[in-house]
Design a protein around this motif. Structure first.
Motif, PDB file in Angstrom:
ATOM      1  N   LEU A 222       0.829  -1.211   0.000  1.00 48.88           N
ATOM      2  CA  LEU A 222       0.000   0.000   0.000  1.00 48.88           C
ATOM      3  C   LEU A 222       0.864   1.263   0.000  1.00 48.88           C
ATOM      4  O   LEU A 222       0.466   2.292  -0.525  1.00 48.88           O
ATOM      5  CB  LEU A 222      -0.932   0.004   1.207  1.00 48.88           C
TER       6      LEU A 222
ATOM      7  N   ARG B 298     -13.118   1.016  -8.018  1.00 43.51           N
ATOM      8  CA  ARG B 298     -13.151   2.392  -7.524  1.00 43.51           C
ATOM      9  C   ARG B 298     -14.212   3.212  -8.257  1.00 43.51           C
ATOM     10  O   ARG B 298     -14.913   4.022  -7.647  1.00 43.51           O
ATOM     11  CB  ARG B 298     -11.782   3.071  -7.714  1.00 43.51           C
TER      12      ARG B 298
ATOM     13  N   THR C   6     -14.693   2.599  -1.649  1.00 41.83           N
ATOM     14  CA  THR C   6     -13.557   3.368  -1.144  1.00 41.83           C
ATOM     15  C   THR C   6     -12.286   2.560  -1.375  1.00 41.83           C
ATOM     16  O   THR C   6     -12.346   1.370  -1.715  1.00 41.83           O
ATOM     17  CB  THR C   6     -13.684   3.634   0.360  1.00 41.83           C
ATOM     18  N   LYS C   7     -11.143   3.206  -1.172  1.00 43.24           N
ATOM     19  CA  LYS C   7      -9.889   2.523  -1.453  1.00 43.24           C
ATOM     20  C   LYS C   7      -9.722   1.275  -0.589  1.00 43.24           C
ATOM     21  O   LYS C   7      -9.306   0.225  -1.061  1.00 43.24           O
ATOM     22  CB  LYS C   7      -8.719   3.479  -1.234  1.00 43.24           C
ATOM     23  N   SER C   8     -10.074   1.419   0.712  1.00 42.54           N
ATOM     24  CA  SER C   8      -9.885   0.265   1.593  1.00 42.54           C
ATOM     25  C   SER C   8     -10.855  -0.855   1.225  1.00 42.54           C
ATOM     26  O   SER C   8     -10.480  -2.027   1.241  1.00 42.54           O
ATOM     27  CB  SER C   8     -10.051   0.690   3.050  1.00 42.54           C
ATOM     28  N   GLN C   9     -12.099  -0.501   0.866  1.00 43.13           N
ATOM     29  CA  GLN C   9     -13.051  -1.547   0.451  1.00 43.13           C
ATOM     30  C   GLN C   9     -12.529  -2.286  -0.769  1.00 43.13           C
ATOM     31  O   GLN C   9     -12.533  -3.520  -0.814  1.00 43.13           O
ATOM     32  CB  GLN C   9     -14.409  -0.915   0.115  1.00 43.13           C
TER      33      GLN C   9
ATOM     34  N   THR D 144      -9.498  -2.553  -1.780  1.00 44.44           N
ATOM     35  CA  THR D 144      -8.304  -3.339  -1.478  1.00 44.44           C
ATOM     36  C   THR D 144      -8.669  -4.649  -0.787  1.00 44.44           C
ATOM     37  O   THR D 144      -8.212  -5.723  -1.182  1.00 44.44           O
ATOM     38  CB  THR D 144      -7.360  -2.529  -0.571  1.00 44.44           C
ATOM     39  N   VAL D 145      -9.531  -4.550   0.237  1.00 39.97           N
ATOM     40  CA  VAL D 145      -9.840  -5.753   1.008  1.00 39.97           C
ATOM     41  C   VAL D 145     -10.678  -6.723   0.179  1.00 39.97           C
ATOM     42  O   VAL D 145     -10.395  -7.920   0.130  1.00 39.97           O
ATOM     43  CB  VAL D 145     -10.563  -5.372   2.316  1.00 39.97           C
TER      44      VAL D 145
END
Lengths: 516, 325
Positions: free
Chosen positions: B126, B226, B231-234, B236-237
């Protein structure tokens, strides 16, 4: 708008090159070939360049290291066992590092006084730096303990040689007269020597002690040590430098076995110099071990560098044999494919599933040969498989491409297609692969000798693994023994990994221009 | 259905490889002279007779038949006859008593290193090309390269001797730890060994995760995620991490199969009474029955770990068929 506005009269057109022949211009830029491209990409990678330099340095160490010191691999001197690393240069500069000085922590008064007595007798500095005191409870009694720096070389002090030949005894006297350096010190009177059992053959006890099983030092009324030298009889065949204030008062040697042997006290570092320069003449001038000495008093520097030399030679031979065998095997597998491939792939599958440990154990017990040979055979037996599978993969990728088809149509034979047309595609991965074989061979050799499965010492060679294993045994008492081999192997693995990564990226044409 | 056929085919191939190696090793071992070493309190005539009855002086094919027959019918893998500590005990029993410490140490080490390694890898990915990434990547490179016996010595010297954080230098004997390998005291005494084993695998997981995740993070479906409003974290996970785990997860499974084999070097340094030490003892004392059984064990574990890794690729990501044409 009218059409004639756009009319351009034919006079305005000119021939660009009337009557000349047109030529293509010669390319002015230099061609960028495969290897040039790889070299360019490699030099852009700072980590790999650094790693290449470190590897170069380690290889240099392995090549010239054994010649830099006069010591031999298995030449030990028990009196200098476990001495700390010392560089003559650093010791002279007095920087306080790399001078063979260690810390003696929390010892009793008697131990400290023993070291001070060596200092008084030899005139060499033994206790270095400040002496700090700590109070401790020992068996419910408060005792003072002393911590101080100690010179591991000069603490050897005086040594009792119990059976010196008369010739040597006289020769040392000649040496003393010529150089003016005192080697032989007054002999202590055997009847007055200490009764402390652990110290009875310790020639550093030149002073009066109490009658006790442990060492109790006796002092005169001024608090000085009382010498116990043997009184002068004149029968000691000694006619050389005497101790200060000795107007023949003491004897220097005691004859034994009717004078065929002499018991003599010598200052060991001076005797060492005498012995190596006058008797052995092996180029050793003074005791000084750059990386310290191990439990047998062998120089770690020469052991490490010749161990490294052995490791590199082993690794390079294994890597090149594996490269050749693997490339040929993989080429045949990949090019012909089908049943040949299936069969050959099974063979290499089975071989690769055999743990190296089993191969080595079986070889070790079946062949009654030097373990170095066992090591070689076991690496040859399974080492080429990685190379073969890389080559095979490249052959599968390229063997059906159009240019290969063209070559075949033009009548090229199989062998030519394999090695002239397809094989060069595999060179990049093969070079990377063989470079990475070197650390893995060194690593497995190190582990095997560390575990004691292979013992190379029987073959007269030492290896980094053996050194590490010796160091591990004395990890708490003499950590310096393990430090240099451990640093060496760690640096080696690290730099080879970085170097290998750099090579892998360099030989990957798809990364061309990726960083700009 | 296809999957099942594929699995059976792979298992069949594995068993074939195993039996070939097994027979080869057996024959090669039996070709060595069979010599129980004389020891105090050991009547050599009785010992030799015992092994004569078991057929140890018969032709090798017959011995192989007897050996397999005993394994299948009685679960009898032979008798230790040279190793002084385990003399005259059945090989299988000795092996079973040595297994728990090896497995425990490896499981502790995996439990410790997998989360830390993956977390470090994710963090580095990240923060790609920022200083955090550079620090982690450099440390990982160092930790991957340095051999485990160097760590082990460092851990021992620093944390058990210079600054004694850990009270025990080697692991406790079973009786000192309260009769079970699961006691707290035993766990404390295992920490140095677990630490020494973990550094390398933490670095390995961190490097693998970072490499995979940076590649996935630049894929186009991440842009899509995106764009559709995550969101970025969503993103990514839910998207990146799952795809990045495809090659990581099989290696974790592979490691858990590999826990059985353990590390010879670590077991030697920390005095772990495990399978590795037993294997070294069988090699040094030439105890063939013990050696044969442990060798087959190691071969089987190695093959099984490889197979499980390949198969789990196919299960996690059905597009992958390792080794299929």
């Amino acid at each position: 708008m009218k059409a004639q506005d756009y009319q351009i009269s034919s006079e305005k057109f000119k021939f660009r090159a009337m009557g000349d022949t047109l030529h293509d211009k010669k390319l002015e830029t230099k061609p960028v070939g495969y290897f040039k491209d790889a070299l360019y990409r490699f030099t852009r990678n700072k980590g790999s360049i650094l790693a290449a330099f470190i590897i170069g340095f380690l290889v240099l160490f392995a090549i010239v290291g054994p010649w830099l010191t006069p010591y031999k691999v298995n030449q030990g001197d028990a009196y200098y066992a476990n001495v700390l690393p010392k560089s003559e240069l650093f010791a002279k500069l007095g920087l306080g590092i790399w001078d063979g000085v260690g810390t003696q922590s929390r010892v009793s008064k008697v131990t400290l006084d023993k070291y001070l007595a060596i200092e008084q007798e030899t005139g060499d500095k033994v206790v270095v730096g400040d002496i700090s005191e700590t109070e401790e409870y020992e068996k419910n009694k408060k005792v003072t303990k002393y911590t101080f720096g100690i010179d591991t070389y000069s603490k050897v002090g005086i040594v009792l040689l119990e059976a010196m030949s008369p010739e040597e005894y006289l020769d040392i006297q000649r040496y003393q007269n010529e150089t003016g350096i005192q080697v032989i010190y007054p002999i202590t009177d055997p009847t007055l020597r200490t009764s402390a059992i652990a110290e009875q053959s310790n020639a550093n006890i030149w002073f009066k002690t109490g009658k006790s099983n442990s060492l109790v030092i006796e002092y005169d009324e001024n608090g000085n040590l009382i010498p116990i030298y043997k009184e002068y009889t004149g029968n000691d065949m000694y006619n050389s430098i005497r101790k200060e204030g000795d107007t023949p008062k003491y004897d220097y040697g005691i004859p034994k076995q009717n004078g065929t042997q002499w018991e003599v006290r010598v200052k060991y570092d001076e005797y060492y110099k005498y012995y190596h320069t006058e008797v052995l003449k092996d180029g050793i001038e003074y005791p000084s071990f750059m990386f310290g000495a191990d439990a047998k008093g062998c120089d770690i520097f020469v052991q490490l560098s010749s161990g490294a030399r052995f490791s590199f030679i082993l690794a390079i031979i294994v890597a090149s044999v594996n490269l050749i065998v693997g490339a040929i095997y993989g080429a045949i597998e990949g090019y012909y494919g089908g049943k040949i491939d299936l069969f050959m792939e099974r063979v290499s599958d089975i071989l690769s599933a055999v743990p190296n440990m089993i191969v080595i154990t079986l070889l070790k017990y079946h062949l009654d040969v030097n373990h170095v040979i066992v090591l070689f055979i076991s690496f040859f037996l399974t080492g080429w498989i990685g190379m073969a599978s890389r080559t095979r993969m490249q052959f599968y990728r390229f063997k059906n491409q159009e240019y290969v088809l063209v070559a075949r149509t033009l009548g090229a034979r199989d062998r030519r297609i394999m090695f002239k047309h397809i094989f060069p595609n595999a060179i990049g991965t093969l070079i990377t692969g063989s470079v990475l074989v070197i650390p893995s061979v060194i690593f497995s050799e190190t582990s095997l000798s560390y575990l004691g499965i292979i013992s190379l010492e029987t073959g007269g060679v030492t290896s980094v693994g053996t050194l590490l294993s010796n160091g591990q045994a004395a990890l708490y008492t003499f950590p310096h023994i393990i430090v240099f081999p451990a640093v060496f192997i760690s640096l080696l693995m690290l730099s080879f990994n970085l170097f290998g990564n750099g090579l892998r990226d360099a030989f990957n044409p798809s990364l061309r221009g990726a960083e700009e | 259905m296809y999957m099942l056929k594929y699995i059976f085919k792979r298992i069949g191939l594995m068993l074939m490889t195993f039996s070939i190696i097994f027979v080869m090793s057996f024959v090669l071992i039996k070709m060595l002279p069979f010599e129980p070493t004389p020891q105090l309190g050991k009547d050599m005539d009785i010992v030799i007779n015992q092994f004569k009855e078991r057929g140890y002086y018969d032709p090798i094919p017959k011995q192989l038949f007897l050996y397999l027959k005993r394994i299948v019918l009685n679960g009898d893998f032979g008798i230790c006859y040279n190793s002084p500590e385990n003399y005259n005990k059945p090989v299988w029993d000795v092996f079973v008593t040595k297994l728990p410490p090896t497995i425990l140490i490896n499981i502790y080490s995996s439990l410790f290193s997998v989360p830390i390694g993956i977390a470090l890898g994710i963090f580095a990915a990240l923060k790609k090309n920022k200083w955090q990434d550079h620090v982690i990547s450099t440390t990982v490179m160092v930790f991957i390269s340095v051999p485990s016996f160097v760590y082990a010595s460092l851990v021992l010297y620093l944390f058990c001797f210079k600054v004694p954080i850990f009270p025990y230098k080697t692991i406790l004997s079973l009786s000192a730890a309260g009769g079970t390998y699961l006691s707290w005291r035993m766990f404390v005494s295992m920490i140095p060994a677990v630490l020494a084993m973990s550094f390398g695998s933490i670095a390995g997981y961190a490097r693998g995760t970072r490499a995979e995740l940076t590649e996935v993070l630049t894929s186009e479906f991440m842009l899509l995620a995106r764009t559709k409003g995550l969101t970025k974290s969503q993103a990514t996970v839910r998207h990146a991490l799952r795809n990045a785990m495809v090659p990581i997860f099989p290696s974790i499974i592979g490691e858990f199969v590999g826990v059985l084999s353990g590390s010879l070097v670590i077991e030697k340094i920390f005095g772990i009474p495990g399978v590795g030490g037993l294997y070294l003892e069988s090699i040094n004392t030439m105890d063939y029955d013990l050696f044969m059984m442990l060798s087959s064990f190691y071969i089987l574990v190695g093959l099984a770990a490889g197979l499980v890794v390949d198969l789990s690729y196919g299960i996690i990501d059905p597009r992958i068929r390792m080794g299929a044409r």
